[in-house]
Design a protein around this motif. Sequence first.
Motif, PDB file in Angstrom:
ATOM      1  N   PRO A 170       0.799  -1.228   0.000  1.00 29.46           N
ATOM      2  CA  PRO A 170       0.000   0.000   0.000  1.00 29.46           C
ATOM      3  C   PRO A 170       0.830   1.276   0.000  1.00 29.46           C
ATOM      4  O   PRO A 170       0.478   2.250  -0.693  1.00 29.46           O
ATOM      5  CB  PRO A 170      -0.838  -0.144   1.280  1.00 29.46           C
ATOM      6  CG  PRO A 170      -1.027  -1.621   1.429  1.00 29.46           C
ATOM      7  CD  PRO A 170       0.289  -2.205   0.996  1.00 29.46           C
ATOM      8  N   LYS A 220      -1.239  -6.583  -1.215  1.00 31.41           N
ATOM      9  CA  LYS A 220      -1.869  -7.676  -0.466  1.00 31.41           C
ATOM     10  C   LYS A 220      -2.824  -7.163   0.610  1.00 31.41           C
ATOM     11  O   LYS A 220      -3.323  -7.940   1.416  1.00 31.41           O
ATOM     12  CB  LYS A 220      -0.785  -8.550   0.185  1.00 31.41           C
ATOM     13  CG  LYS A 220       0.309  -9.030  -0.772  1.00 31.41           C
ATOM     14  CD  LYS A 220      -0.253  -9.794  -1.949  1.00 31.41           C
ATOM     15  CE  LYS A 220       0.844 -10.375  -2.825  1.00 31.41           C
ATOM     16  NZ  LYS A 220       1.680  -9.368  -3.488  1.00 31.41           N
ATOM     17  N   ALA A 221      -3.045  -5.851   0.650  1.00 25.60           N
ATOM     18  CA  ALA A 221      -3.948  -5.244   1.617  1.00 25.60           C
ATOM     19  C   ALA A 221      -4.658  -4.084   0.945  1.00 25.60           C
ATOM     20  O   ALA A 221      -4.183  -3.561  -0.068  1.00 25.60           O
ATOM     21  CB  ALA A 221      -3.159  -4.764   2.846  1.00 25.60           C
ATOM     22  N   PRO A 222      -5.789  -3.663   1.463  1.00 24.96           N
ATOM     23  CA  PRO A 222      -6.489  -2.513   0.876  1.00 24.96           C
ATOM     24  C   PRO A 222      -5.606  -1.270   0.866  1.00 24.96           C
ATOM     25  O   PRO A 222      -4.787  -1.056   1.760  1.00 24.96           O
ATOM     26  CB  PRO A 222      -7.696  -2.327   1.798  1.00 24.96           C
ATOM     27  CG  PRO A 222      -7.914  -3.664   2.419  1.00 24.96           C
ATOM     28  CD  PRO A 222      -6.545  -4.259   2.585  1.00 24.96           C
TER      29      PRO A 222
END
Length: 343
Positions: free
Chosen positions: A241, A264-266
């Motif tokens: 991110p 792999k994350a918002p």
Amino acid sequence: MMRALLIDEVGHTRLGTVAEPTPGTSDVLLRVQTVGFCGSDLNTWRGLNPLVAYPRVPGHEIAATVEQVGRAVPRGLLTLGMDVTVLPYTACGRCAACQRGRGNACRDNQTLGVQRDGALTEWLAVPWEKVVRADGLSRRELALVEPLSVGFHAVHRGRVTESDTVVVIGCGAVGLGAVAAARERGARTIAVDVDDAKLEIARKAGAAITLNSDAASLPARIQDLTDGDGADVVVEAVGIPDTFVAAIHAAAFTGRVVYIGYAKAPVAYDTSQFVKKELDILGSRNATIEDFRAVAVMLAGGHFPVNDAVTRSVSLDDAGNALAEWDRTPGAITRIHVNVVVI
């Protein structure tokens, strides 16, 4: 039966056996020589690749030798004993991407080693259209063609020209491909990473300037280096991110941002930056055969630090341990090559 490396479950590999392939009339049977480990292989081992079912044979960065040519393969195209690489993706030919001539982004793509078993075996049968000749390249170079091509494709997506300043965030093998591709187009390239050793490789690959983003504020340094304008093109090749957001802030007004990495994350954005800057925000997936050929030409010209980019070479017997070591020390490794046939 033939030997193969299998990732049986998260964090566990074994050297086992699988059935030998049965090539069809339009297939080419290849003797696998060298395979590079990709970040997707590492994420499969870590359990972070949602596209993978276990057990899985990894590997899609391939150097191989032609051993058998099907009778429906165009005559004279491939000869026995020829060293080649492989376009490891599939294209359905029916989806919107394929209909637009962009099969590299096929909705139903199945990449070797991800959605289907890969190349870390002794033999591989592939359709002849997926075999890429690159005469004169070493097997180490052939196994680098695929990851470098992914970087080349991102630069193509970014419409890079010689008048551009290009920032490449992340100097793994894919990022290095983007650095090299931008140099080939005559652009001024700034390479960004948190590892000084990788930045030195990026300089050899063609970066005019290198920045350690742990040592300085990235957006502020990019502003300093571009007279306050920002970069014409930013290529994000990390997939976290923070770097997704940094790419937007590093880009100039009316600039282009190209994302290769999967976060792999918002990711939380100040979306006013998209509108105020009127940015072109682009995804870049896989590569085309034209990208493969462009990389092969670059490598044949000796314009890339091949030996620096390959951190380690191991045998098939040691491949599982090498994958585990990469997980423990990810920053220390650019690429691991597995020599299926001992060179």
